[in-house]
Motif scaffolding. Structure first.
Motif, PDB file in Angstrom:
ATOM      1  N   GLN A  38       0.710  -1.372   0.092  1.00 13.15           N
ATOM      2  CA  GLN A  38       0.333   0.307  -0.148  1.00 13.15           C
ATOM      3  C   GLN A  38       0.976   1.495  -0.124  1.00 13.15           C
ATOM      4  O   GLN A  38       0.122   2.053  -0.106  1.00 13.15           O
ATOM      5  N   GLY A  39       2.297   1.235  -0.330  1.00 12.86           N
ATOM      6  CA  GLY A  39       3.345   2.106  -0.515  1.00 12.86           C
ATOM      7  C   GLY A  39       3.375   2.492   1.260  1.00 12.86           C
ATOM      8  O   GLY A  39       4.221   4.300   1.111  1.00 12.86           O
ATOM      9  N   LEU A  40       2.453   1.934   2.268  1.00  8.18           N
ATOM     10  CA  LEU A  40       3.254   2.896   3.602  1.00  8.18           C
ATOM     11  C   LEU A  40       4.401   2.199   4.301  1.00  8.18           C
ATOM     12  O   LEU A  40       4.792   0.708   3.763  1.00  8.18           O
ATOM     13  N   VAL A  41       5.130   2.811   4.805  1.00  9.05           N
ATOM     14  CA  VAL A  41       6.305   2.965   6.020  1.00  9.05           C
ATOM     15  C   VAL A  41       6.142   2.208   6.746  1.00  9.05           C
ATOM     16  O   VAL A  41       6.135   2.914   8.156  1.00  9.05           O
ATOM     17  N   ASN A  42       7.819   1.719   7.207  1.00  9.85           N
ATOM     18  CA  ASN A  42       7.902   1.430   8.722  1.00  9.85           C
ATOM     19  C   ASN A  42       8.726   2.209   9.003  1.00  9.85           C
ATOM     20  O   ASN A  42      10.167   1.402   9.212  1.00  9.85           O
ATOM     21  N   TYR A  43       8.937   3.573   9.574  1.00 12.92           N
ATOM     22  CA  TYR A  43       9.636   4.134   9.676  1.00 12.92           C
ATOM     23  C   TYR A  43      10.731   3.681  10.995  1.00 12.92           C
ATOM     24  O   TYR A  43      11.591   4.466  11.065  1.00 12.92           O
ATOM     25  N   LYS A  44       9.580   3.473  11.808  1.00 10.58           N
ATOM     26  CA  LYS A  44      10.258   2.692  13.101  1.00 10.58           C
ATOM     27  C   LYS A  44      11.885   2.247  12.911  1.00 10.58           C
ATOM     28  O   LYS A  44      12.298   2.549  13.150  1.00 10.58           O
ATOM     29  N   SER A  45      11.439   0.593  12.284  1.00 10.05           N
ATOM     30  CA  SER A  45      12.246  -0.219  11.777  1.00 10.05           C
ATOM     31  C   SER A  45      13.780   0.379  10.934  1.00 10.05           C
ATOM     32  O   SER A  45      14.392   0.373  11.337  1.00 10.05           O
TER      33      SER A  45
END
Length: 290
Positions: A82-89
């Protein structure tokens, strides 16, 4: 002072000459003050002027195009379908991102590169540096929280945090002074991702020169037919992304005659060529995985 002289002391032509040079001194001082104001406010007030001036950074040596393999690996690892990012990782893996950005800095496009290789470079650079800006301030609810609200002055897109070779650039420099000035392709607006929910989907693979046209067309289909971005019914009064309202003239280029025409290039549900367009409110919340 010439204004204090009696009327009979100078002929009319002399008065005109004195008046002319006095006005020139006033205008020169005003111009100097305006220039100093622009400089001392770090593009404040006059900041928009810089974005009218094209940029064309080029490598000093003739190196082959980048493969963008490092960026491709990061996108596959931390961005979902969906183009969403796991910014924390990704924040915890920032050394890998920084290494890729250093690779970009050391390998500016060469004049021998194809146009698609050069455009792929700049799209990847824009998206990768946007991600870097987010993880530097993460956690954050919106990219807009990372800067001021004066457009062309102190927004996150005007901050000169991007180092390429020996020069610092802003995101607006890359988008408006390089990509939009140098590449006549309106599909860039479905590929550049500003880390917001209403932006196009961040593709979970890097753009590359040999596949760029295929990738941009894929982005066009994905963006236009995504009901969260565009609601194409009823066909005479669709609700479409505000991106089309941000850059209306761009969508009359590159084979398109109008926003409606661009949409119909990719839409499975066509809209009328003369449809009245209503623009959806832009959602600036972060494109983050929950």
């Amino acid at each position: 002072m010439w204004t204090m002289l009696p009327a009979f002391s100078l002929p009319q032509s002399a008065y005109s000459t004195v008046l002319y040079f006095s006005l020139m001194r006033v205008f020169s001082r005003l111009a100097l003050c305006g220039l100093l104001f622009c400089l001392t406010t770090s593009f404040g007030g006059c900041g928009y002027v810089r974005y009218l001036i094209p940029l064309d950074p080029k490598a000093k040596t003739d190196a082959p195009p980048l493969t963008h393999a490092a960026w491709d690996g990061l996108l596959k690892k931390y961005v979902n379908d969906q183009g969403l990012v796991n910014y924390k990782s990704l924040q915890a893996d920032s050394l890998a991102l920084n290494a890729y950005l250093q690779e970009l800095s050391a390998h500016l496009p060469s004049s021998s590169w194809t146009e698609t290789d050069r455009l792929a470079y700049w799209i990847n650079a824009y998206n990768a540096f946007t991600v870097q800006r987010i993880i530097r301030g993460y956690p954050v609810k919106s990219i807009k929280d990372l800067g001021g609200d004066k457009i062309f002055v102190n927004t996150p897109w005007d901050q000169h945090f991007i180092k390429l070779a020996d020069t610092r650039y802003s995101l607006n420099d890359i988008e408006h002074r390089i990509i939009r000035k140098k590449f006549d392709d309106n599909r860039i607006h479905v590929a550049l991702v500003c880390a917001a929910m209403s932006c196009p989907r961040l593709r979970n693979e890097a753009f590359t020169g040999p596949r760029l046209n295929e990738q941009l067309d894929s982005q066009g289909r994905d963006f236009v037919n995504n009901p969260a971005k565009n609601k194409l019914t009823p066909p005479d009064k669709p609700q479409v992304s505000s991106i089309f309202n941000f850059y209306p003239k761009d969508f009359t280029k590159n084979g398109s005659t109008s926003v409606q025409d661009f949409i119909n290039r990719y839409a499975t549900q066509k809209i009328k060529p003369d449809a009245t367009l209503n623009y959806l409110t832009y959602d600036w919340s972060l494109n983050v995985q929950q």
